[in-house]
Write an enzyme that holds these catalytic residues in place. Structure first.
Site, PDB file in Angstrom:
ATOM      1  N   ARG A   2       3.586  -3.825  49.984  1.00  0.00           N
ATOM      2  CA  ARG A   2       3.969  -5.238  49.920  1.00  0.00           C
ATOM      3  C   ARG A   2       4.883  -5.624  51.069  1.00  0.00           C
ATOM      4  O   ARG A   2       4.792  -6.720  51.620  1.00  0.00           O
ATOM      5  CB  ARG A   2       4.662  -5.514  48.580  1.00  0.00           C
TER       6      ARG A   2
ATOM      7  N   CYS B 272      10.004  -3.248  48.917  1.00  0.00           N
ATOM      8  CA  CYS B 272       9.329  -3.203  47.623  1.00  0.00           C
ATOM      9  C   CYS B 272       9.764  -1.893  47.012  1.00  0.00           C
ATOM     10  O   CYS B 272      10.957  -1.668  46.874  1.00  0.00           O
ATOM     11  CB  CYS B 272       7.823  -3.324  47.787  1.00  0.00           C
ATOM     12  N   SER B 273       8.859  -0.996  46.670  1.00  0.00           N
ATOM     13  CA  SER B 273       9.295   0.306  46.179  1.00  0.00           C
ATOM     14  C   SER B 273       9.466   1.262  47.350  1.00  0.00           C
ATOM     15  O   SER B 273      10.571   1.628  47.709  1.00  0.00           O
ATOM     16  CB  SER B 273       8.284   0.848  45.171  1.00  0.00           C
TER      17      SER B 273
END
Lengths: 455, 617
Positions: free
Chosen positions: B337, B331-332
């Protein structure tokens, strides 16, 4: 129609057409109170075409008075006993709206009849299933409601319950929403909301709880009616009994309730369930009134899963047979029509079939434990659920859920077996001091006697 | 203040203001309310999310306490001065400035040192990687991060493809946000495919990194069954693109060979935080209508987010099980997530994670060791409120949804999930403290605190699913949930766990739990009896037992109440069945605790040596 040609492939042990007679119900009632009588004023269906030939009314009201009251109530549906609460002697009556009209007509006999159910100095409640403005508008068409001046001992509560085409539309919308699996979450939830179905469930449950509360908690008698007294009225009176009366939570008791409060009470099944339940019908008289009642029972069942002798399949069975059946039970709109069609002679009763032991076993709830208490359901939206057994039955793989249900039943069954085995072994092991040859001749009864003697 | 008398505890959903009157006490760790019938309500200070003083009323000063386990208590304190004191103390006690002040550091379960050590050894991740089948010909343990030099938020032990040399690892880590380079999360030994995880690449609009490209190639080559690999970016595409402006972003398919790139669109922590807030606002409304509930449920987006998380996990699991393709998830930063999707994907693929012990391992691996920031997300210390997010709660809720669809596939029950959720926020055990392993080592948690897992295992009877069937899905068969919208339901037992009026009055679950427990006891008893009979009377008696079983003699118990009369017996009253109706009359509180295992009070555990807190005013 099919029920007239249907030839049963089973032996009839008990004719369902005479399984639930009002006379039996009255006998039961007579064992606890003598304030009521059985009236045959409607024996030829002339006083009220939608009532059964016999009804239960206050003892002090004679047939002559009943005839007069019938003229004052829509469709001749004068107030009759729906339920007697043994615990405190309070009664639930049902009727149709009074025909007060715009000039405020009154009927002394009507007042006398319903006052006869009150204890001295106590008040009763009229639960009107229409909103106040609808009840007021009804006066222009000759209908109306009980006015305070003439019924000073009664407090009127308007608890609106949706009816007819609105209910049907709500139902159709819900079925549509359930049948489209491509909906994303937002669309599904907004469709579920737009159908209003769960709102109707909540409103009906609340009304039934209200009626039950007036009787059980307030110690007051209750009269329930809407306009015709054949739809929302029956939903409320029958659900209130599920809440109040443990008998109605047994299989036979529930069947008796459906017969008494729906079939004999003249719910027009022929009109309401004319088409298939899932069809997109716009017929004027079509409405899932009975289904809504069954679903409310299911909701209460979910909250008190051990208090009902029957399981979910039993409710689904009744739903299916109300719409399409090989049995004559749900044919016709009332007892008068059923008599004319000679249904008891010409068709088979659903009860004849379903009450056979081999069928009954499919509908028994394995975790049932009789609960004599009043069961108050929660009507918070978070406590209500969509009845997946009806609405998602074709759309959802249920194998895993069914297997899990089987496993639950197995655990319960296994428990009973183990209990029995342990008891038997316990008996044998305490016979230990006897010699083997003696034991061989000891009968089971003697064995237990021995046990008692030895302490 | 030591205690305040005549305090009223209001029912949250009552419309007629029903209440219990009692005394409020403050201990070093808990707020305690004892009502006039001596019933106790314990609230851990760390569980308090917010305290609010409402305007003075005629009956006193209302004080509303919101807890992280979704309990909401509404007190009315007779004197405003007392209320103010309580308010200030709670505010102070619920905001901890440093880890050493958390409950876990004072919690003393009376274990000796070796029990403490053994407790921490219960979950062994090295064992877990062995169980998965690594190291093997393709995967090896890397010592690159042994001293947390390459990535501070990763664990020391990391598994990488054998062909990924140290320079590749170092290079790749420099090209990944927070140094979180691609590493193994789960290895599927039958398919020889892997779930790998990382953070976003620092690609900006055009930057590339050869080492990172080699790293991905090494992962795809480590899978002999399928040379294509998926790269799953769990963010919505728009968010990922916006990140490019900040020099971050996502993989350009042109630069990496043999990858299939896929966005799956799970929203970020801020969206999730406000979604839960909206959900709680709606579900906490008094006299809520069905339509307000449903439209609130919709506009909160909560179930949509749960569905998105589970959909992503299904995509991941299918890539592995159906296509034998390895998948790299990010995700980032790769700790929210990514943790959700990797752990749920593994749960769908491997039935071990559906057992009680396996689920603990899964949480230790994908959440704790890979640096999900429990401290920040659960607000263990007084910090940035923008860091708080119910990411782990969503994971538990996704698992709950799976248990609803597959009632026989999980060894644990709902109470287990709720208990874990409780302790993620309780700060009573060391497991979830801090944000990453490095931080936990610095805090010396293994010496100073206790691990939660042995305590859960010790009382695992409470958490066992009586319907569990180990043969339901043999090892490594894929669980394929149906993620059609109507399969996702509002988790009432989580968000209204303490609102007894909302729950069924009779619980099938409890009944089956107890019956199943009783069955085990009965089996024991029967074995004992059989042995006794055999021993005493010799073989011929065994024959007798068999005969008696067949003829089924009436047992002494049955003599007292023959079965045919059982229906006539007065039914035993069920004392929790009495209740008034919400809507017509408020739900009242006179019922015994509905689900006893959900009761969170732990009087025995509260350390009394700290005694009653000092007065604050």
């Amino acid at each position: 129609m099919y029920p007239f040609f249907y030839r049963p492939m089973f032996e009839v042990l008990e004719d369902g057409w005479s399984s639930f007679l009002l006379e039996q119900e009255f006998e039961h009632l007579s064992s606890v109170t003598n304030e009521w009588r059985l009236s045959c004023v409607n024996k030829d269906f002339s006083v009220c075409p939608s009532y059964p030939p016999v009804v239960i009314v206050p003892k002090s009201i004679d047939d002559e008075a009943l005839r007069k009251v019938a003229l004052f109530r829509y469709g001749g549906r004068f107030p009759v006993l729906s339920y007697y609460h043994k615990k405190n002697g309070m009664a639930m009556l049902r009727s149709s709206q009074p025909l007060t009209g715009t000039n405020g007509r009154r009927c002394k006999e009507d007042e006398k009849l319903i006052n006869a159910t009150l204890r001295s100095g106590r008040r009763g409640f009229v639960i009107d299933t229409r909103p106040l403005n609808v009840a007021q508008q009804a006066r222009a068409k000759g209908g109306g409601f009980e006015q305070e001046v003439h019924y000073p001992q009664w407090r009127r509560i308007h608890k609106y319950i949706e009816r007819f085409h609105i209910l049907q539309e709500s139902f159709i919308k819900l079925v549509e929403a359930c049948n489209d699996q491509s909906h994303n979450m937002d669309r599904w939830l907004s469709k579920l909301e737009a159908s209003n179905w769960l709102t109707h469930i909540k409103e009906l449950l609340t009304a039934a709880c209200l009626a039950a509360q007036c009787i059980d908690r307030e110690g007051a008698s209750v009269l329930v009616h809407g306009s015709e007294g054949t739809d929302s009225t029956l939903q409320v009176t029958s659900l209130a009994q599920i809440i109040l009366d443990p008998r109605c939570r047994t299989i036979r008791g529930f069947e008796a309730l459906v017969v008494r409060e729906w079939l004999q009470a003249g719910h027009p099944f022929q009109q309401r369930c004319a088409q298939s339940a899932y069809s997109n019908s716009k017929q004027k008289w079509e409405a899932p009134v009975f289904l809504l009642f069954l679903e409310c029972v299911w909701q209460i069942h979910r909250q008190f899963p051990c208090s009902f002798e029957f399981n979910e399949h039993f409710l689904i069975l009744l739903f299916e047979h109300a719409y399409a059946s090989q049995f004559g039970t749900f044919l016709g709109n009332n007892e008068s029509e059923r008599a004319k069609l000679k249904l008891p002679q010409k068709t088979m009763s659903l009860w004849s079939w379903v009450n056979r032991p081999e069928e009954l076993s499919r509908f028994q709830n394995p975790i049932y434990e009789a609960n004599s208490l009043v069961i108050w359901p929660s009507v918070a939206p978070q406590s209500l659920q969509l009845w997946e057994g009806i609405f998602l039955r074709w759309n959802r793989p249920s194998r895993f859920l069914e297997e899990a249900e089987e496993e639950r039943i197995n655990i319960i069954k296994y428990n009973k077996e183990l209990q029995a085995k342990k008891t038997r072994l316990g008996t044998v092991s305490s016979l230990g001091s006897c010699s083997v040859s003696e034991l061989g001749t000891v009968s089971a009864e003697a064995g237990t006697l021995y046990l008692q003697l030895c302490g | 203040w030591e205690h305040v008398e005549q305090v009223k505890l209001l029912d949250r959903f009552s419309t007629s203001n029903k209440s219990l009157t009692g005394t409020l006490y403050l201990t070093a760790t808990h707020l305690l309310f004892i009502d006039s019938s001596q019933r106790e309500t314990w609230i851990l200070h760390h569980h308090i999310a917010a305290v609010e003083k409402l305007p003075l009323t005629t009956s006193g000063c209302p004080l509303v306490i919101q807890c992280k386990n979704f309990r909401i208590v509404h007190f009315v304190v007779p004197r405003e001065r007392d209320c103010h004191d309580i308010y200030n103390s709670l505010l102070q006690l619920s905001r901890t400035a440093k880890y050493e002040d958390l409950y876990a550091f004072s919690y003393n379960p009376k274990q000796n040192e070796s029990e403490q050590v053994k407790g921490w050894q219960l979950i062994d991740l090295a064992e877990e990687y062995k169980r998965m089948g690594v190291p093997n010909d393709y995967w090896q343990l890397s010592d690159a991060n042994r001293d947390y030099k390459i990535c501070e938020t990763y664990p020391r032990e990391l598994y990488v493809p054998r062909t990924a040399s140290k320079p590749i690892i170092v290079g790749s880590s420099k090209f990944r946000s927070k140094g979180r380079f691609p590493v193994l999360s789960y290895y599927h030994k039958n398919k020889e495919a892997a779930i790998c995880r990382c953070s976003q690449p620092l690609s900006g609009f055009s930057a590339r990194c050869l080492e990172d490209e080699h790293m991905l190639q090494a992962i795809s080559k480590a899978n002999p069954s399928n040379r294509y690999m998926y790269v799953m970016d769990t963010r919505p595409k728009l968010n990922a693109m916006a990140n490019r402006a900040a020099g971050k972003g996502y993989e350009n398919e042109d630069n990496y060979s043999n990858i299939r790139f896929q966005f799956v669109g799970i929203e970020n922590i801020h969206v999730m935080r406000s979604s839960l807030q909206k959900l709680l606002e709606v579900s906490g409304t008094r006299g809520l209508s069905v339509n307000d509930f449903l439209s609130g449920l919709e506009s909160s987006g909560w179930l949509r987010h749960i569905k998105a998380v589970l959909d992503a996990a299904v995509f991941l699991a299918k890539a592995i099980a159906v296509e034998s393709a390895s998948v790299l998830v990010h995700c980032s930063d790769g700790w929210d997530r990514t943790s959700q999707v990797c752990s749920l994907g593994a749960l769908l693929l491997d039935s071990y994670y559906r057992t009680i012990k396996g689920f603990m391992v899964l949480i230790e691996k994908d959440w704790i060791s890979f640096g999900h920031k429990f401290s920040d997300r659960c607000c263990q210390l007084d910090g940035d409120p923008k860091e708080i997010s119910p990411v782990f709660t969503q994971f538990l809720e996704s698992v709950w949804n799976l248990t609803e669809q597959f009632p026989q596939a999980f060894e644990f029950n709902e109470a287990f999930l709720l208990q874990i959720h409780e302790h993620v926020h309780s700060c009573q055990f060391g497991n979830f403290l801090g944000n990453c392993q490095k931080e936990r080592e610095e805090l010396k948690l293994k010496e100073k605190t206790y691990s939660l897992w042995p305590f859960l295992l010790a009382e695992q009877k409470k958490y066992q699913n009586p319907l569990y069937n180990p043969d339901f899905s043999p090892e490594l068969t894929l669980l394929e949930p149906n993620t059609v919208s109507f399969n996702f339901k509002f988790w009432r037992n989580m968000y209204h766990q303490f609102d007894r009026s909302m729950h069924p009055r009779q619980s099938v679950f409890n009944l089956i739990m107890n019956t199943s427990e009783q069955n085990k006891q009965l089996e024991e008893d029967i074995k004992e009896l059989e042995a006794k009979i055999k021993q005493r009377n010799g073989r011929s008696d065994v024959v007798l037992v068999k005969e008696q079983e067949q003829t089924a003699p009436p047992a002494p118990l049955a003599l007292k109440s023959p079965p045919c009369f059982q229906k006539e017996q007065p039914p035993v009253p069920v004392n929790d069945a009495v209740r008034t109706i919400e809507g017509s009359n408020a739900a009242d509180n006179r019922y015994s605790e509905l689900v006893s295992e959900f009761s969170k009070a732990e009087p025995a555990v509260v350390s009394l040596e700290y005694g009653v807190a000092r007065m604050t005013c």
